[in-house]
Scaffold this motif. Structure first.
Motif, PDB file in Angstrom:
ATOM      1  N   LEU A  45      46.585  37.709  30.524  1.00  0.00           N
ATOM      2  CA  LEU A  45      45.100  38.080  30.317  1.00  0.00           C
ATOM      3  C   LEU A  45      44.210  36.636  30.651  1.00  0.00           C
ATOM      4  O   LEU A  45      43.072  36.988  30.991  1.00  0.00           O
ATOM      5  N   TYR A  46      44.503  35.641  30.076  1.00  0.00           N
ATOM      6  CA  TYR A  46      43.522  34.441  30.456  1.00  0.00           C
ATOM      7  C   TYR A  46      42.945  34.223  31.836  1.00  0.00           C
ATOM      8  O   TYR A  46      41.889  34.228  32.190  1.00  0.00           O
ATOM      9  N   HIS A  47      44.327  34.454  32.905  1.00  0.00           N
ATOM     10  CA  HIS A  47      43.745  34.433  34.110  1.00  0.00           C
ATOM     11  C   HIS A  47      43.079  35.326  34.774  1.00  0.00           C
ATOM     12  O   HIS A  47      42.428  35.299  35.670  1.00  0.00           O
ATOM     13  N   LEU A  48      43.281  36.770  34.179  1.00  0.00           N
ATOM     14  CA  LEU A  48      42.501  37.837  34.581  1.00  0.00           C
ATOM     15  C   LEU A  48      41.089  37.614  34.259  1.00  0.00           C
ATOM     16  O   LEU A  48      40.292  38.028  34.884  1.00  0.00           O
ATOM     17  N   ALA A  76      42.110  45.765  35.271  1.00  0.00           N
ATOM     18  CA  ALA A  76      43.384  44.892  34.833  1.00  0.00           C
ATOM     19  C   ALA A  76      43.133  44.236  33.562  1.00  0.00           C
ATOM     20  O   ALA A  76      44.063  44.411  32.652  1.00  0.00           O
ATOM     21  N   VAL A  77      41.988  44.015  33.397  1.00  0.00           N
ATOM     22  CA  VAL A  77      41.452  43.272  32.033  1.00  0.00           C
ATOM     23  C   VAL A  77      41.573  44.151  31.026  1.00  0.00           C
ATOM     24  O   VAL A  77      42.190  44.020  29.822  1.00  0.00           O
ATOM     25  N   SER A  78      40.995  45.358  31.243  1.00  0.00           N
ATOM     26  CA  SER A  78      40.949  46.551  30.277  1.00  0.00           C
ATOM     27  C   SER A  78      42.329  47.109  29.842  1.00  0.00           C
ATOM     28  O   SER A  78      42.584  47.298  28.871  1.00  0.00           O
ATOM     29  N   ASP A  79      43.190  47.240  31.060  1.00  0.00           N
ATOM     30  CA  ASP A  79      44.514  47.551  30.859  1.00  0.00           C
ATOM     31  C   ASP A  79      45.246  46.630  30.106  1.00  0.00           C
ATOM     32  O   ASP A  79      46.052  47.177  29.152  1.00  0.00           O
ATOM     33  N   PHE A 136      35.008  36.381  40.221  1.00  0.00           N
ATOM     34  CA  PHE A 136      34.869  37.275  41.320  1.00  0.00           C
ATOM     35  C   PHE A 136      34.549  38.573  40.960  1.00  0.00           C
ATOM     36  O   PHE A 136      34.232  39.280  41.925  1.00  0.00           O
ATOM     37  N   GLY A 137      34.417  38.886  39.750  1.00  0.00           N
ATOM     38  CA  GLY A 137      33.561  40.228  39.247  1.00  0.00           C
ATOM     39  C   GLY A 137      34.297  41.299  38.863  1.00  0.00           C
ATOM     40  O   GLY A 137      35.533  41.113  38.757  1.00  0.00           O
TER      41      GLY A 137
END
Length: 82
Positions: free
Chosen positions: A54-57, A71-74, A64-65
């Motif tokens: 999650l940190y990297h996402l 992916a963050v939400s999931d 990058f927007g």
């Protein structure tokens, strides 16, 4: 030499990633995890992997927007359900 050009770096780049972080962008074969003595099917392992990733996402979302929003939400929803 002084420049006004923007330079982007990866502050979290490292050579000793834990096995749980290796699958952020591509799947890793189960044999790899077994060599490390890890079980990728274990619920605790999956939870830790999501938390680490999650940190990297979030970082990629920041840099990058919106392409990373899903992916963050999931990941966030999965972590909250654990």
């Amino acid at each position: 030499m002084i420049t006004t050009e923007r330079i982007q770096t990866a502050p979290a780049a490292r050579h000793d990633l834990p096995p749980s972080q290796l699958s952020l962008f591509a799947p890793v074969p189960d044999a790899f995890y077994q060599a490390y003595g890890k079980n990728p099917e274990d619920a605790d392992f999956q939870h830790r992997a999501r938390l680490y990733n999650l940190y990297h996402l979030l970082n990629h979302f920041n840099l990058f927007g919106g392409g990373y929003l899903g992916a963050v939400s999931d990941s966030t929803n999965a972590l909250l359900r654990y």
